[in-house]
Scaffold this motif. Structure first.
Motif, short mmCIF file in Angstrom:
data_model
loop_
_atom_site.label_atom_id
_atom_site.label_comp_id
_atom_site.label_asym_id
_atom_site.label_seq_id
_atom_site.Cartn_x
_atom_site.Cartn_y
_atom_site.Cartn_z
N TRP A 100 39.46 -40.35 14.56
CA TRP A 100 38.05 -40.02 14.38
C TRP A 100 37.69 -39.84 12.91
O TRP A 100 36.54 -40.09 12.51
N ARG A 101 38.67 -39.45 12.08
CA ARG A 101 38.38 -39.27 10.65
C ARG A 101 38.09 -40.60 9.95
O ARG A 101 37.52 -40.60 8.85
N GLN A 102 38.50 -41.72 10.55
CA GLN A 102 38.27 -43.02 9.93
C GLN A 102 36.84 -43.52 10.13
O GLN A 102 36.33 -44.31 9.34
N TRP A 103 36.20 -43.06 11.21
CA TRP A 103 34.89 -43.58 11.57
C TRP A 103 33.80 -43.34 10.51
O TRP A 103 33.04 -44.27 10.20
N PRO A 104 33.67 -42.12 9.95
CA PRO A 104 32.60 -41.92 8.96
C PRO A 104 32.70 -42.87 7.76
O PRO A 104 31.68 -43.42 7.31
N TRP A 105 33.91 -43.09 7.26
CA TRP A 105 34.08 -43.99 6.12
C TRP A 105 33.76 -45.43 6.50
O TRP A 105 33.15 -46.16 5.71
N MET A 106 34.16 -45.84 7.70
CA MET A 106 33.89 -47.21 8.15
C MET A 106 32.39 -47.43 8.33
O MET A 106 31.85 -48.48 7.95
N LEU A 107 31.69 -46.45 8.89
CA LEU A 107 30.25 -46.57 9.07
C LEU A 107 29.52 -46.56 7.74
O LEU A 107 28.53 -47.28 7.54
N LEU A 108 30.02 -45.76 6.79
CA LEU A 108 29.43 -45.73 5.45
C LEU A 108 29.59 -47.09 4.77
O LEU A 108 28.66 -47.60 4.13
N ALA A 109 30.78 -47.68 4.91
CA ALA A 109 31.01 -49.00 4.32
C ALA A 109 30.12 -50.05 4.98
O ALA A 109 29.60 -50.94 4.30
N ALA B 178 27.16 -49.57 6.30
CA ALA B 178 25.81 -49.38 5.75
C ALA B 178 25.72 -49.98 4.35
O ALA B 178 24.70 -50.60 3.99
N GLY B 179 26.78 -49.82 3.56
CA GLY B 179 26.80 -50.41 2.22
C GLY B 179 26.74 -51.92 2.25
O GLY B 179 26.03 -52.54 1.44
N VAL B 180 27.44 -52.53 3.19
CA VAL B 180 27.43 -54.00 3.32
C VAL B 180 26.03 -54.48 3.68
O VAL B 180 25.53 -55.48 3.12
N VAL B 181 25.36 -53.79 4.61
CA VAL B 181 24.01 -54.19 5.02
C VAL B 181 23.04 -54.10 3.84
O VAL B 181 22.24 -55.01 3.60
N TRP C 253 22.40 -52.01 -5.52
CA TRP C 253 23.18 -51.02 -6.27
C TRP C 253 23.64 -49.90 -5.34
O TRP C 253 24.80 -49.48 -5.39
N LEU C 254 22.71 -49.41 -4.51
CA LEU C 254 23.06 -48.34 -3.58
C LEU C 254 24.13 -48.81 -2.59
O LEU C 254 25.08 -48.07 -2.31
N GLY C 255 23.98 -50.03 -2.09
CA GLY C 255 24.97 -50.56 -1.14
C GLY C 255 26.34 -50.67 -1.75
O GLY C 255 27.34 -50.28 -1.12
N VAL D 42 32.37 -45.67 -2.53
CA VAL D 42 32.61 -44.30 -2.07
C VAL D 42 33.40 -44.31 -0.76
O VAL D 42 34.34 -43.52 -0.57
N ALA D 43 33.04 -45.21 0.15
CA ALA D 43 33.72 -45.28 1.44
C ALA D 43 35.19 -45.65 1.28
O ALA D 43 36.07 -45.03 1.89
#
Length: 324
Positions: free
Chosen positions: A136-145, A147-150, A301-303, A309-310
């Protein structure tokens, strides 16, 4: 009575040797990542078709690594399974180069390189497909990445990296190509891990030979046309520039860079390797901004920031788990 705090000569020598080994690994890793960040510049400035650049890179890189293996007498006879794994990894490695170099034309070197660095998450997903549970600890980073890709893709906006080398078309195609490159590199990592008792340089050399042969077969009609019609130098680019770029890609960005990376891997721990790896996208971003005049939109830039960060957060978390 005062307590003595002197260190024995043997311990001092061991500590000094360890510090020297780490220092040697640091400069090798930094040098390798500096080279990685400039490969896009050399590929574009060669003026050649991407597939031809990759084919020449395979040839020159394999020759350089082969010379190193011969000099060090490090060649060992691989098993049949190891040979198949190296061949599969070579096909994926060359496909990864082709996809990444094509991505440069759509989104520039910076975005393509940053998106390419989501590869650790693709490795996690590959492990999940193989039956390994996702923590479960991997999910936040994967979802953040994600969002960055989008955001980096410019979806829903008119944003594009409008550098001089950018091709007409939606940035999303460049992002998809960079993701494809990351996925193919994941295949290379998985297959390489299954090769045992073989020098890393030998693995890389066999991969380049195998991937180069497949690429040559795929490009056979193009190569045959070139042989019949003769060499046609790209317009506006001196032949000396093209030759210099090809030699640099093959001998410096492949043979030398692999030697530096492998030397660093033998001297550094996982934490140092993970952190120093971010020299690569940082240099790629500077090259794109300074040399090609790229202009990322604020959302991009934000992405890119979210992706960095992810990946940093994910690797830091994994390293803490290992140290416990």
């Amino acid at each position: 009575m005062a307590h003595s705090s002197t260190v024995s000569p043997a311990v001092a020598v061991q500590s000094s040797a360890a510090q020297a080994k780490t220092a040697g690994g640091n400069w090798r890793m930094v040098a390798a990542m500096l080279l990685s960040g400039t490969i896009g510049l050399v590929v574009i400035e060669s003026g050649l078709q991407v597939e031809l650049v990759v084919l020449l890179r395979c040839l020159l890189g394999a020759l350089g690594l082969g010379a190193w293996l011969w000099w060090r007498k490090a060649w060992t006879a691989p098993s049949s399974m190891g040979l198949w794994m190296m061949a599969a990894g070579g096909a994926a490695l060359v496909g990864n180069w082709v996809a990444l170099f094509h991505a440069y034309a759509y989104v520039g070197i910076a975005v393509a390189t940053v998106v390419y660095h989501v590869q650790p998450f693709l490795l996690v997903l590959a492990a999940a497909l193989g039956g390994e549970a996702l923590r479960w600890r991997q999910w936040p980073w994967m979802l953040l990445a994600l969002a960055g890709v989008v955001l980096t893709s410019g979806l829903g906006t008119d944003a594009a990296l409008a550098g001089e080398h950018a091709a007409a078309g939606l940035p999303v195609w460049g992002v998809l190509l960079a993701l494809l490159a990351a996925a193919l590199y994941t295949v290379t990592v998985i297959t390489t891990r299954r090769v045992q008792n073989t020098a890393p340089a030998q693995i890389a050399m066999v991969q380049m030979l195998a991937g180069g042969v497949l690429l040559a077969l795929w490009q056979a009609p193009v190569l045959a046309a070139m042989a019949l019609q003769g060499w046609q130098q790209p317009a506006g680019i001196p032949i000396r520039q093209t030759v210099a770029c090809v030699l640099v890609v093959g001998l410096v960005h492949t043979s030398l860079m692999y030697g530096l990376m492998y030397g660093a891997f033998q001297r550094l721990g996982a934490a140092a390797i993970a952190m120093l790896s971010f020299v690569y996208p940082a240099v790629a971003l500077l090259v794109d901004l300074w040399w090609f005049g790229a202009h990322p939109a604020p959302a991009q830039w934000l992405g890119m920031g979210l992706i960095v960060v992810a990946v940093v957060g994910y690797r830091w978390q994994e390293l803490r788990a290992v140290q416990r």
